[in-house]
Design a protein around this motif. Structure first.
Motif: not given
Length: 497
Positions: A394-398, A401-406
């Protein structure tokens, strides 16, 4: 609360619960989970207090991760589970003309969930909810380092269905081994790679499927065109949330050379504003670490880095007399240092400069781990290129840890970070087994591919193949003519020789 069962008793109870409630539909199971969600919201302050006492995280950290993340997952299930689990029609090819196809999703049976100590409530309830809504019974074992004994059971007490289907067992690794010996239909494990390897070996000998969510060494890449304030703040939170005790924490920070020194100055300045205090009232950023053995690993990584020439840019080498470990920022690190190579799982942030996009990707992928990563840049095309190139789940752009948050996105890694997914459609369906169904009419017809085989049937099959697969595009009249001719010929009885 009654005494927790042993391994055998837990599985006996779980299998009895599975049989008693296997006729329940998804909506009925969701109703039980919705009732539990209401209890969680009502008792969230109590839950936060329990987690703070056992794990040591700050009050706001506990509220966000343990409560919001958990409730968000159950809410997602309320909206999407029924649709994902319903029978699905599947298109049938022309070679099976007249037939229908469908895909069913069925529960596995009794699943074993083994969770770590860093997010004891969130990890437990999210896995339990996924297991229950898909029709399974669940045996759950928390870590002995933060069992929060009785807390999960108090949440389950709101529903007879949940009490029958979910059974909590306490103990150390020997209990985990005993539970696997009872033959669960699947093992869902979150924790260290070393323990995951042991679980996989034991389960594999019994042909029990496993899903492993293991550690990470997540990179955060900051390009020179990114506005400075956001990645600085993101790096601090991503590295130090839950005192760095998160598998998807930022454990390697890569900053492009033209802005490296300016970024470091701002990073150190903002790190000095962080409030580190256990047992806070909501006004601290970071609490304490959970276990002495994990603090000692932090000490070992920092001391190794300093001995090999790294610079201590912020903080100090932690002492062995306290679990309160203040953030540490290092630079001058090299790829051979443990702090850059191995999972630290503590509030330590090593920083390294990079020259260009290719070097950033190479340094990021130069690890045995592959859980998550983050990319900060104003160039959308570059962000997507780097995201595609990173060997992670998983990758969060800008963001961090937010790909995990969805809850709608699957969470899990590659390489030594494990396999299988949690959450999202993919994670939910991991708690099921698919059943392929083909439906035909009840007639006396003989299938063309059934016996008898003759030279004439062989020739007709070849003509049908030519009509179906050769040429620039299928020619429907020819397909129909040869297909129907083959069908009619197949109904003729075999002539006696």
């Amino acid at each position: 609360m009654e005494d927790a069962p042993g391994a055998r008793e837990a599985f006996e109870r779980a299998r009895a619960g599975f049989e008693a409630h296997r006729g329940l539909g998804v909506r009925e199971r969701l109703a039980a989970l919705s009732t539990m969600k209401a209890v969680i919201l009502e008792r969230r302050d109590e839950i936060v207090e329990r987690v703070m006492a056992e794990v040591g995280k700050s009050r706001t950290d506990a509220l966000i991760a343990e409560i919001i993340g958990t409730v968000d997952w159950i809410s997602w299930l309320e909206r999407h589970a029924a649709g994902l689990l319903k029978p699905r029609k599947v298109k049938t090819p022309i070679t099976l003309l007249g037939k229908k196809s469908m895909l069913l999703r069925r529960p596995l049976g009794v699943v074993l969930v083994i969770c770590p100590w860093n997010y004891p409530f969130h990890n437990a309830i999210t896995a339990i909810a996924a297991g229950v809504v898909t029709g399974n019974a669940v045996v759950y074992k928390p870590s002995e380092h933060a069992p929060c004994e009785g807390l999960v059971e108090e949440m389950l007490a709101c529903s007879e269905v949940l009490r029958d289907l979910v059974h909590v067992v306490y103990g150390d690794g020997s209990m985990g081994r005993a539970l696997i010996d009872e033959g669960p239909d699947k093992v869902f494990f979150t924790g260290s790679g070393a323990t995951g390897a042991k679980i996989m070996s034991q389960a594999g000998a019994k042909l029990i499927p496993v899903e492993l969510e293991l550690g990470g060494k997540d990179p955060m890449i900051v390009f020179a065109d990114a506005p400075l304030e956001r990645p600085v703040a993101g790096a601090l939170w991503g590295a130090f949330t839950n005192a760095g005790q998160s598998c998807s924490a930022v454990e390697r920070l890569l900053v492009q050379s033209p802005v490296y020194e300016r970024f470091m100055e701002r990073l150190i300045e903002e790190a000095g504003k962080l409030v580190v205090r256990p047992d806070d009232k909501g006004d601290a950023d970071i609490g304490r670490m959970t276990a002495g053995f994990q603090r000692d690993k932090v000490i070992a990584h920092v001391e190794d880095a300093l001995a090999r020439g790294a610079r201590l840019r912020f903080g100090e080498v932690p002492g062995r007399d306290s679990l309160v470990v203040r953030p540490v920022i290092l630079d001058g690190v090299t790829p051979d240092m443990a702090v850059w190579r191995d999972e630290t799982f503590g509030p330590v942030l090593p920083v390294m400069p990079f020259a260009d996009e290719a070097e950033a990707v190479r340094l990021s992928n130069d690890t045995g781990y592959g859980l998550c990563g983050s990319v900060f840049t104003a160039d959308r095309a570059r962000a997507l290129r780097v995201t595609e190139a990173l060997e992670v789940g998983g990758v969060s752009i800008n963001n961090v840890n937010m790909s995990e948050g969805n809850p709608g996105l699957p969470f899990g890694g590659v390489k030594k970070s494990g396999f299988g997914k949690l959450r999202g459609p993919e994670g939910l369906l991991g708690f099921t087994v698919s059943k392929a169904v083909l439906i035909d009419k009840a007639t006396s017809k003989i299938e063309a591919n059934w016996y008898p085989y003759t030279e004439e049937k062989h020739r007709r099959f070849n003509r049908f193949i030519d009509a179906l697969y050769t040429g620039r595009r299928p020619r429907l009249p020819g397909i129909a003519r040869h297909g129907l001719g083959l069908e009619r010929f197949s109904q003729r009885p075999r002539s006696r020789g």
